[in-house]
Design a protein around this motif. Structure first.
Motif, PDB file in Angstrom:
ATOM      1  N   ILE A   1      23.879  30.376  15.926  1.00 57.25           N
ATOM      2  CA  ILE A   1      24.922  30.697  16.914  1.00 57.25           C
ATOM      3  C   ILE A   1      26.112  31.341  16.204  1.00 57.25           C
ATOM      4  CG2 ILE A   1      26.711  29.698  18.408  1.00 57.25           C
ATOM      5  CD1 ILE A   1      24.619  27.535  19.179  1.00 57.25           C
ATOM      6  N   LEU A   2      26.486  30.770  15.072  1.00 58.82           N
ATOM      7  CA  LEU A   2      27.669  31.244  14.340  1.00 58.82           C
ATOM      8  C   LEU A   2      27.387  32.480  13.477  1.00 58.82           C
ATOM      9  CD1 LEU A   2      29.215  27.819  13.245  1.00 58.82           C
ATOM     10  CD2 LEU A   2      29.870  29.257  15.184  1.00 58.82           C
ATOM     11  N   LYS A   3      26.114  32.944  13.473  1.00 58.18           N
ATOM     12  CA  LYS A   3      25.719  34.110  12.659  1.00 58.18           C
ATOM     13  C   LYS A   3      26.105  33.894  11.194  1.00 58.18           C
ATOM     14  CE  LYS A   3      25.759  37.527  16.339  1.00 58.18           C
ATOM     15  NZ  LYS A   3      26.648  37.400  17.464  1.00 58.18           N
ATOM     16  N   MET A   4      25.703  32.735  10.697  1.00 59.87           N
ATOM     17  CA  MET A   4      26.019  32.351   9.330  1.00 59.87           C
ATOM     18  C   MET A   4      25.150  33.097   8.318  1.00 59.87           C
ATOM     19  SD  MET A   4      28.447  30.231   8.804  1.00 59.87           S
ATOM     20  CE  MET A   4      27.925  29.766   7.158  1.00 59.87           C
ATOM     21  N   LYS A   5      25.664  33.130   7.080  1.00 63.98           N
ATOM     22  CA  LYS A   5      24.906  33.603   5.918  1.00 63.98           C
ATOM     23  C   LYS A   5      25.138  32.608   4.797  1.00 63.98           C
ATOM     24  CE  LYS A   5      25.970  38.536   6.669  1.00 63.98           C
ATOM     25  NZ  LYS A   5      26.796  39.611   6.090  1.00 63.98           N
TER      26      LYS A   5
ATOM     27  N   GLU B   1      19.244  21.217  15.930  1.00 61.52           N
ATOM     28  CA  GLU B   1      20.678  21.414  16.148  1.00 61.52           C
ATOM     29  C   GLU B   1      21.322  22.156  14.967  1.00 61.52           C
ATOM     30  OE1 GLU B   1      22.638  20.027  19.276  1.00 61.52           O
ATOM     31  OE2 GLU B   1      20.648  20.908  19.433  1.00 61.52           O
ATOM     32  N   ALA B   2      20.973  21.765  13.740  1.00 60.96           N
ATOM     33  CA  ALA B   2      21.579  22.386  12.558  1.00 60.96           C
ATOM     34  C   ALA B   2      21.217  23.866  12.472  1.00 60.96           C
ATOM     35  CB  ALA B   2      21.131  21.647  11.296  1.00 60.96           C
ATOM     36  N   LYS B   3      19.959  24.182  12.758  1.00 65.09           N
ATOM     37  CA  LYS B   3      19.528  25.584  12.739  1.00 65.09           C
ATOM     38  C   LYS B   3      20.206  26.366  13.855  1.00 65.09           C
ATOM     39  CE  LYS B   3      15.480  28.567  12.585  1.00 65.09           C
ATOM     40  NZ  LYS B   3      14.046  28.736  12.860  1.00 65.09           N
ATOM     41  N   LYS B   4      20.321  25.731  15.017  1.00 68.50           N
ATOM     42  CA  LYS B   4      20.961  26.370  16.175  1.00 68.50           C
ATOM     43  C   LYS B   4      22.426  26.702  15.864  1.00 68.50           C
ATOM     44  CE  LYS B   4      21.785  25.354  21.120  1.00 68.50           C
ATOM     45  NZ  LYS B   4      21.627  24.295  22.152  1.00 68.50           N
ATOM     46  N   VAL B   5      23.143  25.758  15.262  1.00 65.80           N
ATOM     47  CA  VAL B   5      24.546  25.977  14.904  1.00 65.80           C
ATOM     48  C   VAL B   5      24.667  27.136  13.919  1.00 65.80           C
ATOM     49  CG1 VAL B   5      26.491  24.965  13.629  1.00 65.80           C
ATOM     50  CG2 VAL B   5      25.323  23.624  15.392  1.00 65.80           C
ATOM     51  N   TYR B   6      23.820  27.154  12.897  1.00 68.01           N
ATOM     52  CA  TYR B   6      23.833  28.217  11.877  1.00 68.01           C
ATOM     53  C   TYR B   6      23.622  29.583  12.529  1.00 68.01           C
ATOM     54  CZ  TYR B   6      22.653  30.249   7.227  1.00 68.01           C
ATOM     55  OH  TYR B   6      22.623  30.994   6.049  1.00 68.01           O
TER      56      TYR B   6
ATOM     57  N   GLU C   1      31.259  18.498  11.508  1.00 76.86           N
ATOM     58  CA  GLU C   1      31.840  19.706  10.903  1.00 76.86           C
ATOM     59  C   GLU C   1      30.772  20.461  10.131  1.00 76.86           C
ATOM     60  OE1 GLU C   1      34.813  18.733   7.998  1.00 76.86           O
ATOM     61  OE2 GLU C   1      33.461  17.519   6.804  1.00 76.86           O
ATOM     62  N   MET C   2      31.114  21.697   9.750  1.00 78.26           N
ATOM     63  CA  MET C   2      30.249  22.493   8.877  1.00 78.26           C
ATOM     64  C   MET C   2      31.049  22.930   7.652  1.00 78.26           C
ATOM     65  SD  MET C   2      28.464  26.235   9.400  1.00 78.26           S
ATOM     66  CE  MET C   2      26.978  25.800  10.293  1.00 78.26           C
ATOM     67  N   ASN C   3      30.436  22.785   6.479  1.00 79.35           N
ATOM     68  CA  ASN C   3      31.016  23.286   5.234  1.00 79.35           C
ATOM     69  C   ASN C   3      30.255  24.538   4.817  1.00 79.35           C
ATOM     70  OD1 ASN C   3      32.770  20.837   4.407  1.00 79.35           O
ATOM     71  ND2 ASN C   3      30.780  19.948   4.886  1.00 79.35           N
ATOM     72  N   THR C   4      30.976  25.599   4.460  1.00 83.55           N
ATOM     73  CA  THR C   4      30.303  26.851   4.095  1.00 83.55           C
ATOM     74  C   THR C   4      30.312  27.125   2.592  1.00 83.55           C
ATOM     75  OG1 THR C   4      32.318  28.142   4.476  1.00 83.55           O
ATOM     76  CG2 THR C   4      30.792  27.895   6.331  1.00 83.55           C
ATOM     77  N   VAL C   5      31.092  26.328   1.828  1.00 83.94           N
ATOM     78  CA  VAL C   5      30.986  26.379   0.358  1.00 83.94           C
ATOM     79  C   VAL C   5      30.823  24.933  -0.112  1.00 83.94           C
ATOM     80  CG1 VAL C   5      31.968  27.220  -1.815  1.00 83.94           C
ATOM     81  CG2 VAL C   5      32.509  28.411   0.313  1.00 83.94           C
TER      82      VAL C   5
ATOM     83  N   GLY D   1      26.018  23.519  24.161  1.00 83.00           N
ATOM     84  CA  GLY D   1      25.346  22.223  24.289  1.00 83.00           C
ATOM     85  C   GLY D   1      25.348  21.389  23.027  1.00 83.00           C
ATOM     86  N   ILE D   2      26.112  21.803  22.028  1.00 83.00           N
ATOM     87  CA  ILE D   2      26.194  21.017  20.798  1.00 83.00           C
ATOM     88  C   ILE D   2      27.091  19.809  21.064  1.00 83.00           C
ATOM     89  CG2 ILE D   2      26.867  21.026  18.358  1.00 83.00           C
ATOM     90  CD1 ILE D   2      24.491  22.916  19.040  1.00 83.00           C
ATOM     91  N   LYS D   3      26.562  18.604  20.849  1.00 80.55           N
ATOM     92  CA  LYS D   3      27.319  17.381  21.134  1.00 80.55           C
ATOM     93  C   LYS D   3      28.307  17.092  19.998  1.00 80.55           C
ATOM     94  CE  LYS D   3      23.997  14.962  24.100  1.00 80.55           C
ATOM     95  NZ  LYS D   3      23.040  16.028  24.346  1.00 80.55           N
TER      96      LYS D   3
END
Length: 324
Positions: free
Chosen positions: A265-269, A258-263, A287-291, A128-130
């Motif tokens: 869902i993707l099992k981010m660290k 939404e930002a927390k949900k994305v983090y 998009e998401m940047n991880t560094v 459901g992420i737009k």
């Protein structure tokens, strides 16, 4: 005992100069009563430790150690400050996971997935992420401009699929400019993504793991002096970055969720910074940047400061989370 921390900087992409700046800020900021920081330059032709006199010592890739004056230095943790490849696309994460080295970034799969814009958006859509409407082209594909415009409309954005910091990005207003934009994107990557233009407030949302919990940082509003948030706007002062963003309470709650949900869902660290644009009142993920950038002027450190988290605490927490 103080921990030995390898700060990896540089990289193989157009972003290496920004990485050098980020890494030097980490080097200057880490609490030296707790850590011995070492700057490790990662380039295609060399992996080297660079000392205070700019003398270089090669890295032993078997165990990521360095020998200085006949003394072998082993590291307790790696602080990843490489934007783009190989620090943000999963290669360094995979290497460190293979040799059992703790590191501050997300895991290999998450890095590879988020670095690939179109794969990441495809994974998130069923939740459901737009997102914007998009069209994909690989190098060598036939290009039908009418098909592209029918799908995404004009203006649209042509982007390199696996490149950060707005390299290879063009905003296209007219059909006749589409081919040049596609060629520009292909200089950065062999895959491109073309997205519909979303006319609304653009925000950047930092989400980190802080003291064991997922924490959404204060939101930054992006107001570019240029036509969009391009390289000049991002790094050469051609934008306003307003933290906290000028959002309604409802908008703030929506984008935080939404930002927390994305983090999650993707099992981010570790660190993440996600870009959203509001359209019809709803945040759409770009998009998401991880560094993300870690200079004092960078967005994530600005957000941490607004949350009452100093740079020293931000970096210390990243290392402590990695060492768990």
């Amino acid at each position: 005992m103080k921990k030995n921390i390898a700060i990896i900087i540089g990289g193989y992409s157009s972003e290496y100069q920004i990485s050098l700046k980020s890494g030097n800020v980490v080097f200057e900021t880490l609490d030296t009563s707790k850590y011995n920081p070492y700057r490790i330059h990662i380039f295609k032709d060399k992996w080297v430790y660079v000392d205070a006199k700019n003398k270089e010592f090669p890295v032993n890739k078997n165990d990521f150690s360095v020998t200085v004056a006949d003394q072998v230095i082993h590291f307790d943790c790696v602080f990843n400050a490489i934007h783009g490849s190989p620090g943000e696309d999963g290669f360094m994460q995979g290497y460190f996971e293979l040799i059992g080295m703790p590191h501050t970034s997300c895991d290999m799969y998450q890095a590879a997935l988020t670095f690939n814009k179109r794969d990441c958006l495809s994974v998130l859509k069923p939740y459901g992420i737009k997102t914007a409407r998009s069209f994909y082209i690989n190098l060598g594909d036939a290009v039908n401009k009418d098909d592209i415009i029918n799908k995404v409309g004009l203006p649209c954005f042509v982007k390199a699929n696996k490149a950060g910091s707005s390299f290879g990005v063009t905003k296209v207003h007219k059909k006749e400019n589409l081919q040049d934009a596609i060629e520009t994107a292909f200089k950065e990557d062999d895959e491109i993504i073309i997205e519909s233009f979303l006319d609304g407030t653009e925000v950047s949302v930092g989400v980190i793991t802080y003291k064991g919990e997922t924490k959404v940082l204060p939101i930054t509003e992006i107001v570019s002096e240029n036509d969009f948030f391009d390289y000049e706007a991002k790094y050469l002062g051609k934008s306003q970055e307003i933290t906290p963003a000028r959002l309604t309470k409802e908008q703030e709650e929506k984008v935080n969720t939404e930002a927390k949900k994305v983090y999650e869902i993707l099992k981010m660290k570790g660190f993440s910074r996600s870009e959203f644009i509001f359209k019809d009142g709803d945040p759409h993920l770009l998009e998401m940047n991880t560094v993300p950038g870690l200079t004092r002027e960078s967005i994530l450190p600005q957000q941490a400061e607004a949350a009452g988290i100093s740079l020293s605490d931000l970096f210390d927490n990243a290392i402590q989370e990695a060492l768990k």
